[in-house]
Design an enzyme around this catalytic site. Structure first.
Site, PDB file in Angstrom:
ATOM      1  CD1 TRP A 146      -2.349  -1.849   0.222  1.00  0.00           C
ATOM      2  CD2 TRP A 146      -2.888  -1.287   2.328  1.00  0.00           C
ATOM      3  NE1 TRP A 146      -3.402  -2.642   0.608  1.00  0.00           N
ATOM      4  CE2 TRP A 146      -3.758  -2.322   1.888  1.00  0.00           C
ATOM      5  CE3 TRP A 146      -3.036  -0.780   3.618  1.00  0.00           C
ATOM      6  CZ2 TRP A 146      -4.762  -2.847   2.708  1.00  0.00           C
ATOM      7  CZ3 TRP A 146      -4.028  -1.295   4.428  1.00  0.00           C
ATOM      8  CH2 TRP A 146      -4.889  -2.309   3.982  1.00  0.00           C
ATOM      9  CD  GLU A 147       4.633   1.172  -3.470  1.00  0.00           C
ATOM     10  OE1 GLU A 147       5.418   2.079  -3.817  1.00  0.00           O
ATOM     11  OE2 GLU A 147       4.544   0.076  -4.062  1.00  0.00           O
ATOM     12  CD  GLU A 148      -1.459   4.569  -4.717  1.00  0.00           C
ATOM     13  OE1 GLU A 148      -1.398   5.741  -5.154  1.00  0.00           O
ATOM     14  OE2 GLU A 148      -0.848   3.627  -5.240  1.00  0.00           O
TER      15      GLU A 148
END
EC number: 3.2.1.35
Length: 529
Positions: A146-148
């Site tokens: 999860w990089e957002e």
């Protein structure tokens, strides 16, 4: 592979201390040396786990055969809907209802902000997804990518500042009477509280459903040391980022593995800056792994790529492999994950190019460092730990000695390593490296390497060192040979060691860095009396 230099510590006015004080301080400092622990291997007798995580399952090489992945202990693909793998990578669309704002279209997905998505609804969907992608509870790696947005408010700088701006807008719409400063404070509190809940509860759910897997988040920890253009770049992690990592203690406490990334950009191609970048990021991961319990550190699996992030068709050259893989291994991690995108396998030509790169550059080097590290661990640690640098911030590498060894690709496509270590090779291990013992194992460095009579280590696909050594014996109390269980009934015979050059300034024992601390104490002790 070139010459690698070793930096040594300069000792100050150590002689100012009395002999009694020196002795007292040495005994006080010895426990800190012996407390350098590492997590035990996920797979027995595989101290350095190699993982392939690229979509190459349909690749056909030059011989019209699938690519040979036998070197890797775990092989998986990040393609969607592939289940039951030993490594599972959860992107944003594969685990629950992760709220985010599409960076390309600006579309709001699942509310966009963690404050606006129902956590229980997300967890119900996450449960279904985990059971789908991991149908059985088996040993493996579970990585949430999860990089957002980042759970630390301040770290959401451009272009991720949209999450801060939207959070502030949300508070102002709900409470128009708030002034701007107070609205920002409330937005920060709400964002971090709900972001933490999303990450933490998802992690706990995964561990409860599939406890045999090692759960963690990709790119955690990070240390944001990409300031390559600054003069005298040394790769250090900014102190404020170390503190912010400390503030994520809640995440480390519930993670069962760390998955940092050291992808290289072309800006550091064949540059020492690349080595400094990787070295400091891995060192910070090791520090974080011990925050909860330094005697039971978390395992660390470092993500690398075979290409530059900004040139996805350009493979890393040998220098770049040394600056990435070569840096990671002697710092002492549990494994390395090679990730790749479809750009590696988009055509027959690209598949053949990947195969040629693996055979000509990648695999010879991985064999090199793997066997060197394993031999060092056997010789110095008796397989009860791994070899790590005595001084983490030096250019000492676990490499074979090019004078004594040769890695050959045979006509049948298999590798074999010729040669055997000299006494000087083993002494290099002792000079530059020391043992980091596995958790709950009491081990110590072997100092009498001249008494080693044999070495026996193998890679996962049975490229082995099986050598009888005939060093002049200085003692009569020779120990029985130490063997590697993975080498039983193997036909391959090979040898490997370290390529770091000797230095007359290195202390002959593994207490050099502790003595460095001792020298500091000695310089200031007189002011305490």
């Amino acid at each position: 592979m070139g010459a690698f230099t070793f930096k040594h510590s300069f000792f100050g006015s150590f002689v100012e201390c009395s002999g009694v004080l020196q002795t007292v301080f040495i005994f006080l400092l010895i426990p800190c040396c012996l407390a350098d622990k590492r997590a035990p291997p996920l797979i027995p007798n595989v101290p350095l786990l190699w993982v392939w995580n690229a979509p190459t399952e349909f690749c056909i090489g030059g011989t019209n055969q699938p690519l040979d992945m036998s070197f890797f202990s775990i092989v998986g693909t990040p393609r969607k809907n592939i289940t039951g793998q030993s490594i599972t990578l959860y992107y944003v669309d594969r685990l629950g209802y992760y709220p985010y704002i599409d960076p390309h279209t600006g579309a709001i997905v699942h509310g966009g902000l963690p404050q606006l998505m129902n956590l229980q609804q997300h967890l119900r969907k996450s449960r279904q997804d985990i059971l789908f992608y991991m149908p059985t509870d088996s040993v493996g790696l579970a990585v949430i990518d999860w990089e957002e947005w980042r759970p630390t408010w301040t770290r959401n700088w451009r272009p991720k500042d949209i999450y801060r701006n939207k959070s502030i807008e949300l508070v102002k719409s709900q409470h128009p009477q708030y002034n701007h400063s107070y609205a920002v404070a409330v937005a920060k509190r709400d964002f971090e509280r709900t972001g933490k809940a999303f990450m933490l509860e998802t992690l706990k759910l995964g561990k409860s459903l599939r406890p045999s897997s090692l759960w963690g988040y990709y790119l955690f920890p990070d240390c944001y040391n990409t300031h390559f253009t600054k003069p005298n770049y040394d790769g250090h992690c900014p102190p404020i980022e170390l503190q912010r990592n400390n503030d994520l203690q809640w995440l480390w406490n519930d993670s069962t593995a760390l998955y940092p990334s050291v992808y290289l950009t072309s800006r550091v191609r064949s540059s020492q800056n690349g080595a400094l970048y990787v070295r400091n990021r891995v060192h910070e991961s090791i520090r974080v792994s011990k925050l909860m319990d330094d005697k039971n550190p978390l395992p660390i699996y470092v993500y690398i790529r075979l290409v530059f992030t900004d040139q996805t068709t350009t493979f890393l050259e040998l220098d770049d492999l040394v600056h990435s893989v070569g840096e990671i291994v002697p710092l002492g991690v549990s494994g390395i994950i090679i990730w790749g995108s479809l750009s590696l396998t988009r055509s027959l030509v690209s598949c053949i190019g990947l195969e040629n790169y693996m055979k000509g550059t990648l695999l010879p080097y991985l064999i090199n460092v793997t066997l060197a590290a394993k031999m060092c661990g056997q010789v110095l640690c008796k397989n009860q730990g791994i070899c790590t640098r005595k001084d983490w911030n030096t250019n000492t590498y676990l490499h074979l000695n090019a004078t004594n060894f040769d890695i050959e690709l045979q006509q049948n496509g298999k590798f074999v390593v010729h040669g055997k270590p000299s006494l000087e090779d083993l002494q290099e291990f002792s000079k530059n490296f020391h043992c980091s013992c596995y958790t709950n194992v009491a081990c110590k460095d072997r100092l009498d390497v001249h008494n080693v009579r044999s070495v026996n280590v193998c890679t996962a696909n049975n490229i082995c060192i099986d050598a009888v050594l005939n060093f002049p014996s200085l003692d009569d109390d020779d120990e029985p040979p130490i063997t590697d269980d993975t080498s039983q009934n193997q036909d391959s015979i090979s040898d490997i060691t370290s390529s770091a050059p000797p230095s007359s300034h290195i202390l002959p024992k593994d207490l050099s860095w502790c003595l460095f601390l001792l020298s500091i104490f000695s310089q200031h002790w007189k002011y305490l009396l």
